[in-house]
Scaffold this motif. Sequence first.
Motif, PDB file in Angstrom:
ATOM      1  N   GLN A 193       0.803  -1.217   0.000  1.00 36.10           N
ATOM      2  CA  GLN A 193       0.000   0.000   0.000  1.00 36.10           C
ATOM      3  C   GLN A 193       0.839   1.270   0.000  1.00 36.10           C
ATOM      4  O   GLN A 193       0.311   2.369  -0.188  1.00 36.10           O
ATOM      5  N   CYS A 194       2.118   1.133   0.207  1.00 38.82           N
ATOM      6  CA  CYS A 194       3.004   2.302   0.243  1.00 38.82           C
ATOM      7  C   CYS A 194       3.127   2.903  -1.159  1.00 38.82           C
ATOM      8  O   CYS A 194       3.221   2.164  -2.149  1.00 38.82           O
ATOM      9  N   PRO A 195       3.128   4.230  -1.299  1.00 40.07           N
ATOM     10  CA  PRO A 195       3.344   4.840  -2.612  1.00 40.07           C
ATOM     11  C   PRO A 195       4.656   4.349  -3.220  1.00 40.07           C
ATOM     12  O   PRO A 195       5.703   4.397  -2.578  1.00 40.07           O
ATOM     13  N   GLY A 196       4.587   3.876  -4.440  1.00 37.71           N
ATOM     14  CA  GLY A 196       5.762   3.306  -5.080  1.00 37.71           C
ATOM     15  C   GLY A 196       5.824   1.799  -4.957  1.00 37.71           C
ATOM     16  O   GLY A 196       6.630   1.147  -5.622  1.00 37.71           O
ATOM     17  N   GLY A 197       4.951   1.235  -4.087  1.00 38.08           N
ATOM     18  CA  GLY A 197       4.835  -0.212  -3.999  1.00 38.08           C
ATOM     19  C   GLY A 197       5.832  -0.872  -3.066  1.00 38.08           C
ATOM     20  O   GLY A 197       6.595  -0.236  -2.347  1.00 38.08           O
ATOM     21  N   LEU A 198       5.805  -2.179  -3.087  1.00 40.13           N
ATOM     22  CA  LEU A 198       6.589  -3.035  -2.196  1.00 40.13           C
ATOM     23  C   LEU A 198       8.051  -3.126  -2.629  1.00 40.13           C
ATOM     24  O   LEU A 198       8.351  -3.254  -3.815  1.00 40.13           O
ATOM     25  N   VAL A 199       8.948  -3.098  -1.655  1.00 44.26           N
ATOM     26  CA  VAL A 199      10.350  -3.480  -1.844  1.00 44.26           C
ATOM     27  C   VAL A 199      10.571  -4.732  -1.004  1.00 44.26           C
ATOM     28  O   VAL A 199      10.498  -4.682   0.223  1.00 44.26           O
ATOM     29  N   ASP A 200      10.803  -5.852  -1.669  1.00 46.99           N
ATOM     30  CA  ASP A 200      10.861  -7.145  -0.989  1.00 46.99           C
ATOM     31  C   ASP A 200      12.307  -7.533  -0.692  1.00 46.99           C
ATOM     32  O   ASP A 200      13.062  -7.925  -1.584  1.00 46.99           O
ATOM     33  N   LEU A 201      12.691  -7.415   0.567  1.00 47.24           N
ATOM     34  CA  LEU A 201      14.014  -7.820   1.028  1.00 47.24           C
ATOM     35  C   LEU A 201      13.951  -9.125   1.810  1.00 47.24           C
ATOM     36  O   LEU A 201      14.882  -9.459   2.547  1.00 47.24           O
ATOM     37  N   SER A 202      12.876  -9.876   1.628  1.00 46.35           N
ATOM     38  CA  SER A 202      12.649 -11.030   2.490  1.00 46.35           C
ATOM     39  C   SER A 202      13.222 -12.333   1.944  1.00 46.35           C
ATOM     40  O   SER A 202      13.623 -13.205   2.719  1.00 46.35           O
ATOM     41  N   VAL A 203      13.237 -12.511   0.637  1.00 48.85           N
ATOM     42  CA  VAL A 203      13.576 -13.815   0.058  1.00 48.85           C
ATOM     43  C   VAL A 203      14.898 -13.740  -0.689  1.00 48.85           C
ATOM     44  O   VAL A 203      15.155 -12.785  -1.427  1.00 48.85           O
ATOM     45  N   GLY A 204      15.736 -14.763  -0.516  1.00 53.24           N
ATOM     46  CA  GLY A 204      17.029 -14.788  -1.184  1.00 53.24           C
ATOM     47  C   GLY A 204      16.969 -15.422  -2.556  1.00 53.24           C
ATOM     48  O   GLY A 204      17.747 -16.320  -2.869  1.00 53.24           O
ATOM     49  N   SER A 205      16.046 -14.972  -3.386  1.00 52.06           N
ATOM     50  CA  SER A 205      15.880 -15.531  -4.724  1.00 52.06           C
ATOM     51  C   SER A 205      16.543 -14.616  -5.741  1.00 52.06           C
ATOM     52  O   SER A 205      16.165 -13.445  -5.866  1.00 52.06           O
ATOM     53  N   PRO A 206      17.541 -15.094  -6.489  1.00 50.90           N
ATOM     54  CA  PRO A 206      18.277 -14.226  -7.415  1.00 50.90           C
ATOM     55  C   PRO A 206      17.376 -13.548  -8.435  1.00 50.90           C
ATOM     56  O   PRO A 206      16.379 -14.117  -8.889  1.00 50.90           O
ATOM     57  N   VAL A 207      17.745 -12.313  -8.804  1.00 48.87           N
ATOM     58  CA  VAL A 207      16.959 -11.532  -9.762  1.00 48.87           C
ATOM     59  C   VAL A 207      17.781 -11.115 -10.981  1.00 48.87           C
ATOM     60  O   VAL A 207      17.224 -10.611 -11.950  1.00 48.87           O
ATOM     61  N   ASP A 208      19.078 -11.319 -10.943  1.00 50.54           N
ATOM     62  CA  ASP A 208      19.945 -10.869 -12.029  1.00 50.54           C
ATOM     63  C   ASP A 208      20.003 -11.913 -13.142  1.00 50.54           C
ATOM     64  O   ASP A 208      19.625 -13.071 -12.950  1.00 50.54           O
ATOM     65  N   PRO A 209      20.486 -11.524 -14.326  1.00 49.56           N
ATOM     66  CA  PRO A 209      20.476 -12.447 -15.461  1.00 49.56           C
ATOM     67  C   PRO A 209      21.348 -13.680 -15.238  1.00 49.56           C
ATOM     68  O   PRO A 209      22.392 -13.620 -14.585  1.00 49.56           O
ATOM     69  N   VAL A 210      20.894 -14.779 -15.815  1.00 47.01           N
ATOM     70  CA  VAL A 210      21.710 -15.987 -15.867  1.00 47.01           C
ATOM     71  C   VAL A 210      22.869 -15.720 -16.821  1.00 47.01           C
ATOM     72  O   VAL A 210      22.685 -15.096 -17.875  1.00 47.01           O
ATOM     73  N   PRO A 211      24.090 -16.153 -16.503  1.00 45.62           N
ATOM     74  CA  PRO A 211      25.224 -15.909 -17.409  1.00 45.62           C
ATOM     75  C   PRO A 211      24.961 -16.420 -18.822  1.00 45.62           C
ATOM     76  O   PRO A 211      24.327 -17.470 -19.013  1.00 45.62           O
ATOM     77  N   ARG A 212      25.456 -15.677 -19.805  1.00 44.72           N
ATOM     78  CA  ARG A 212      25.257 -16.067 -21.205  1.00 44.72           C
ATOM     79  C   ARG A 212      25.799 -17.467 -21.468  1.00 44.72           C
ATOM     80  O   ARG A 212      25.190 -18.257 -22.197  1.00 44.72           O
ATOM     81  N   SER A 213      26.941 -17.790 -20.878  1.00 46.22           N
ATOM     82  CA  SER A 213      27.536 -19.109 -21.101  1.00 46.22           C
ATOM     83  C   SER A 213      26.595 -20.220 -20.663  1.00 46.22           C
ATOM     84  O   SER A 213      26.521 -21.282 -21.307  1.00 46.22           O
ATOM     85  N   VAL A 214      25.867 -19.992 -19.594  1.00 49.94           N
ATOM     86  CA  VAL A 214      24.935 -20.998 -19.077  1.00 49.94           C
ATOM     87  C   VAL A 214      23.738 -21.138 -20.012  1.00 49.94           C
ATOM     88  O   VAL A 214      23.318 -22.265 -20.345  1.00 49.94           O
TER      89      VAL A 214
END
Length: 384
Positions: free
Chosen positions: A24-45
């Motif tokens: 409900q906060c203006p700008g929405g949720l910032v989720d610092l709760s879960v350790g799930s990666p968000v960055d790209p998988v390496p191209r080599s992979v």
Amino acid sequence: MGFHSFRSPYDWSRIDPYRRGAEQCPGGLVDLSVGSPVDPVPRSVKEALAAAADDGQARGYPKTTGDGLLRQAATDWFRRRRGVDPDAIGADLVPTVGSKEAVALMASLLHLGPGDRVVQPRVSYPTYAIGTQLAGAQVTTVDDPADTDSWMNLPGVRAIWINSPGNPSGRIIDRAGLAKIVRAARSIGATVLSDECYALLDWSEPDQVGRNAQIPASPCILESEVCGGDASGILCLYSMSKQSNMAGYRAALVAGDAQLVKAMTAYRKQVGLIVPGPVQRAMRAALEDGEAVRVQRNIYARRLHALDEALSSYGYDAVMPQGGLYIWAPARSGDCWADMADLSRLGILASPGEFYGDGHYLRFSSTITDEQLELALGRLRSAA
């Protein structure tokens, strides 16, 4: 083997009210709760996965033990990154469908059950306890497994879980501490289970300069200095989820005592716990691509330092962890749930320390996008 019932406070539905409040906060949720990666998988992979999408390992049944190319890549990786020669210490390895299933099934695959005791850190990843309970064995928590006097004389100790760098605390156990644990476990015939999935996210030493410089790594339980040149009674777990953003690939491995690995592999074959062939090829690429790991390390280091500074400005006793992806900080109010409510009013969701064994703390994850990080930093600083 059979599954017994389990008991755990690790229930993410309990944070849903705080999530809804933060949304409900203006700008929405910032989720610092879960350790799930968000960055790209390496191209080599990604390229390795695509190339293997229709090869023999994809059309037919893949090997439970891992194909020869993956096994060689993993062996080379242990030599290059962890200072371990698996062949020289009598170690074998097997890929697993992510590290969580390996953790959850470990006590059962070791044939532990009623009357057996598994020691683990009091503050730790909840699945250690859940896996012990599923086997019907007894969970015993200690403040520090390196304090071997706290557990080695207890009746029925059959296994000891350690996690370095630790989740959530980020603590790294040094080689002397690891060696002490190994000696004590061997003296009572117990198995050491070392979860090292954050090993290449070690912040206790400065990175070396240069593209070919060695990536700092926390001490490995299978180093000769630790295990005495013998893998007997030791199992080491590692995952590609953190170093290469491959959580969705379910790509991990167990290495150590060849006899224990052989026995576990026999069960894994029958149950069908087999890493898909194309994923095995992707794992190989991840193990070989050190530069991608270095790039991701730099991203996490930058995010952790920024989060540490902002949390400190807001009033948390926050410090940069020795390793891993999280800042583990005492609750400002003294109670994690009261702090969860306070942070939700800023649109921030943390993870309650009760999930990890201490309700007086919170865990803040650095696995967020840079855009989300900037939102969190601005809210914490402006509210300070």
